[in-house]
Scaffold this motif. Structure first.
Motif, PDB file in Angstrom:
ATOM      1  N   ARG A  85     137.184 -26.838  11.887  1.00 42.25           N
ATOM      2  CA  ARG A  85     136.999 -27.402  10.551  1.00 42.25           C
ATOM      3  C   ARG A  85     138.370 -27.825  10.054  1.00 42.25           C
ATOM      4  O   ARG A  85     139.291 -27.028   9.945  1.00 42.25           O
ATOM      5  CB  ARG A  85     136.382 -26.376   9.595  1.00 42.25           C
ATOM      6  N   SER A  87     141.002 -30.055   7.399  1.00 39.09           N
ATOM      7  CA  SER A  87     141.258 -30.731   6.129  1.00 39.09           C
ATOM      8  C   SER A  87     142.715 -31.161   6.106  1.00 39.09           C
ATOM      9  O   SER A  87     143.591 -30.487   6.639  1.00 39.09           O
ATOM     10  CB  SER A  87     140.950 -29.834   4.932  1.00 39.09           C
ATOM     11  N   SER A  96     138.209 -33.933   4.823  1.00 41.77           N
ATOM     12  CA  SER A  96     137.764 -32.806   5.635  1.00 41.77           C
ATOM     13  C   SER A  96     136.649 -33.257   6.570  1.00 41.77           C
ATOM     14  O   SER A  96     135.892 -34.183   6.254  1.00 41.77           O
ATOM     15  CB  SER A  96     137.293 -31.651   4.753  1.00 41.77           C
ATOM     16  N   TRP A  97     136.570 -32.625   7.718  1.00 44.59           N
ATOM     17  CA  TRP A  97     135.534 -32.920   8.703  1.00 44.59           C
ATOM     18  C   TRP A  97     135.472 -31.778   9.719  1.00 44.59           C
ATOM     19  O   TRP A  97     136.313 -30.880   9.735  1.00 44.59           O
ATOM     20  CB  TRP A  97     135.822 -34.253   9.403  1.00 44.59           C
ATOM     21  N   HIS A  98     134.454 -31.821  10.580  1.00 41.32           N
ATOM     22  CA  HIS A  98     134.306 -30.890  11.697  1.00 41.32           C
ATOM     23  C   HIS A  98     134.358 -31.670  13.010  1.00 41.32           C
ATOM     24  O   HIS A  98     133.916 -32.825  13.065  1.00 41.32           O
ATOM     25  CB  HIS A  98     132.977 -30.136  11.628  1.00 41.32           C
ATOM     26  N   GLN A  99     134.855 -31.040  14.071  1.00 38.85           N
ATOM     27  CA  GLN A  99     134.893 -31.692  15.376  1.00 38.85           C
ATOM     28  C   GLN A  99     135.121 -30.656  16.465  1.00 38.85           C
ATOM     29  O   GLN A  99     135.669 -29.578  16.221  1.00 38.85           O
ATOM     30  CB  GLN A  99     136.028 -32.722  15.427  1.00 38.85           C
ATOM     31  N   VAL A 270     135.978 -22.755  14.337  1.00 41.30           N
ATOM     32  CA  VAL A 270     134.587 -22.394  14.044  1.00 41.30           C
ATOM     33  C   VAL A 270     133.812 -22.463  15.357  1.00 41.30           C
ATOM     34  O   VAL A 270     134.308 -22.964  16.366  1.00 41.30           O
ATOM     35  CB  VAL A 270     133.952 -23.347  13.004  1.00 41.30           C
ATOM     36  N   ILE A 275     128.885 -26.856  14.628  1.00 42.20           N
ATOM     37  CA  ILE A 275     129.624 -27.851  13.866  1.00 42.20           C
ATOM     38  C   ILE A 275     128.655 -28.922  13.346  1.00 42.20           C
ATOM     39  O   ILE A 275     127.890 -29.496  14.123  1.00 42.20           O
ATOM     40  CB  ILE A 275     130.784 -28.464  14.680  1.00 42.20           C
TER      41      ILE A 275
END
Length: 457
Positions: A85, A87, A96-99, A270, A275
């Motif tokens: 996660r 930012s 912000s994003w998830h990958q 995470v 995700i």
């Protein structure tokens, strides 16, 4: 802006090395480019190389951890594909994003041996297979090995010539710096980029050739020929000559520190299984909208590697990238427009290219939200393109990750001397100087520095 910036001083050793580098860059003696590429193609034919896509459940030694959902190796070494996660920036404007991202905390070695022949520095380059490279075999450093590789966690053969980079009595260090790798796909990954000069003969091997910098620069004009690790290791060799610049070094470092302070990068690990916006099926982990990249798996056979066969995950981008410097000349001194790049896997922003993206990922955005200068670079007429070639990125972890690298001459109206926010004009000499220190010049900008040196050569 300080147009009267005092020139950067070089000590005598640096000045001598700069002269030797210049001589090597001017030298085209020995094998022609056709001879060298024929050697690479011959090694492709003579050695058994195969790469095929497989399902995740066909991976040997790799599995999804029941505790974290991450893709891990049974040894606990090599690398992990984890969720992150991310930012960047300060509240309330942070992005912000998830990958997924590759976590590989160990430091590898990207090392090139140097030796003088007839008064000219030559560099021992390898025809090396990497599973993600287009064409598989490319010109590579003398040594290109992770810590797990050269400590033989894989129980394979010794890494050839490794002792020249782990035993300081073997040679004279010309360049040695810890550098970041691709921050969008690696989490805080670093490699030790080294060039070591020897005076005694080095054992020959059919996978290695001594080349001048001039020959390497000629090869850099050819698509997918010189691999990322070679470009990165050799970029640290160059020494500036103290030319005048729009901004002195202190101003540039202060500007970058200010950009870092307002764009802090936070990455929290995470579970890969959880995700948002990403789906895992039998063959890949991918975004639901198919943008950016996917995680997939391959089975590899390579007759001349330390281990003859293995399986592993790779990251595969969804399309070809575009990476470019805009260039202008001020008072006779060539400059490039750098950006302050804040990427998911970086500790801090670094000097990066003017443009760095996969255009397909931004095609859905209105014109005002496209990356700055992207349209300018894409529409540049041939007369303004000073350099253009396709180069692949790190072939040991990425599959078919290829970008068009460009150097484009801009006009005053397109790229004024007063830079937009997030950009600064840096002279070629300054960029070379910053490359000698850790975490200032990004992986893609180091490749572009080699492209600039190819133009100069």
């Amino acid at each position: 802006m300080d147009s009267q910036a005092r020139p950067q001083l070089m000590d005598r050793a640096d000045a001598t090395l700069a002269e030797r580098i210049t001589r090597s860059a001017a030298a085209r003696r020995g094998e022609s480019v056709a001879d060298i590429t024929a050697w690479v193609q011959r090694r492709r034919r003579e050695v058994d190389f195969t790469v095929r896509r497989i399902a995740f459940d066909e991976l040997d030694g790799w599995s999804f951890s029941p505790e974290t959902g991450n893709l891990v190796h049974s040894s606990g070494r090599f690398f992990t594909v984890q969720g992150l996660r991310v930012s960047t920036g300060e509240h309330p404007d942070r992005r912000s994003w998830h990958q997924p991202i590759i976590a590989q905390p160990e430091v590898g070695i990207l090392g090139v041996l140097a030796r003088e022949f007839d008064g000219v520095l030559h560099f021992l380059m390898q025809a090396k297979m990497e599973p993600g490279n287009p064409g598989l075999v490319q010109i590579s450093p003398t040594v290109q090995a992770t810590y797990s590789n050269y400590t033989k966690i894989h129980k394979g053969a010794d890494v050839r010539y490794l002792e020249y980079f782990t035993d300081s009595s073997r040679g004279r260090v010309l360049s040695d710096v810890l550098q970041s790798e691709h921050g969008s796909w690696f989490r805080r990954k670093r490699n030790r980029n080294m060039v070591v000069e020897v005076t005694d003969p080095v054992p020959d091997h059919e996978d290695f050739r001594w080349l001048t910098l001039g020959q390497i620069h000629e090869l850099l004009r050819h698509d997918n020929t010189v691999n990322f690790d070679a470009r990165s290791a050799l970029a640290g060799l160059y020494r500036g000559v103290g030319s005048r610049a729009l901004h002195c070094d202190t101003e540039l470092l202060s500007w970058l520190a200010a950009r870092r302070s307002v764009t802090p990068i936070t990455g929290v690990p995470v579970s890969l299984a959880d995700i948002p916006g990403w789906t895992c099926d039998a063959y890949s982990i991918h975004r639901d909208d198919e943008r950016y990249f996917r995680v997939m798996a391959v089975s590899v056979r390579a007759g001349n590697r330390e281990v003859g066969a293995w399986t592993q995950p790779l990251l595969e981008p969804n399309d070809q990238g575009l990476i470019a410097f805009l260039t202008r000349t001020f008072d006779g001194v060539p400059h490039v427009l750098v950006s302050a790049r804040a990427e998911a896997g970086f500790s801090d922003a670094e000097f990066g290219p003017t443009v760095q993206c996969v255009p397909r990922n931004h095609a859905h955005l209105p014109a005002g939200e496209q990356p700055p200068f992207l349209d300018l670079v894409r529409s540049a007429p041939p007369s303004r393109i000073r350099y253009s070639a396709l180069h692949s990125e790190e072939g040991g972890r990425f599959l078919n990750a290829v970008s068009r690298y460009l150097v484009v001459e801009a006009t005053q109206s397109e790229a004024p001397v007063q830079e937009p926010p997030g950009f600064r004009w840096v002279s070629h000499d300054q960029l070379a100087a910053f490359t000698r220190y850790s975490h200032y010049v990004s992986a893609q900008a180091r490749t572009l520095l080699m492209c600039l040196n190819t133009l100069a050569a």
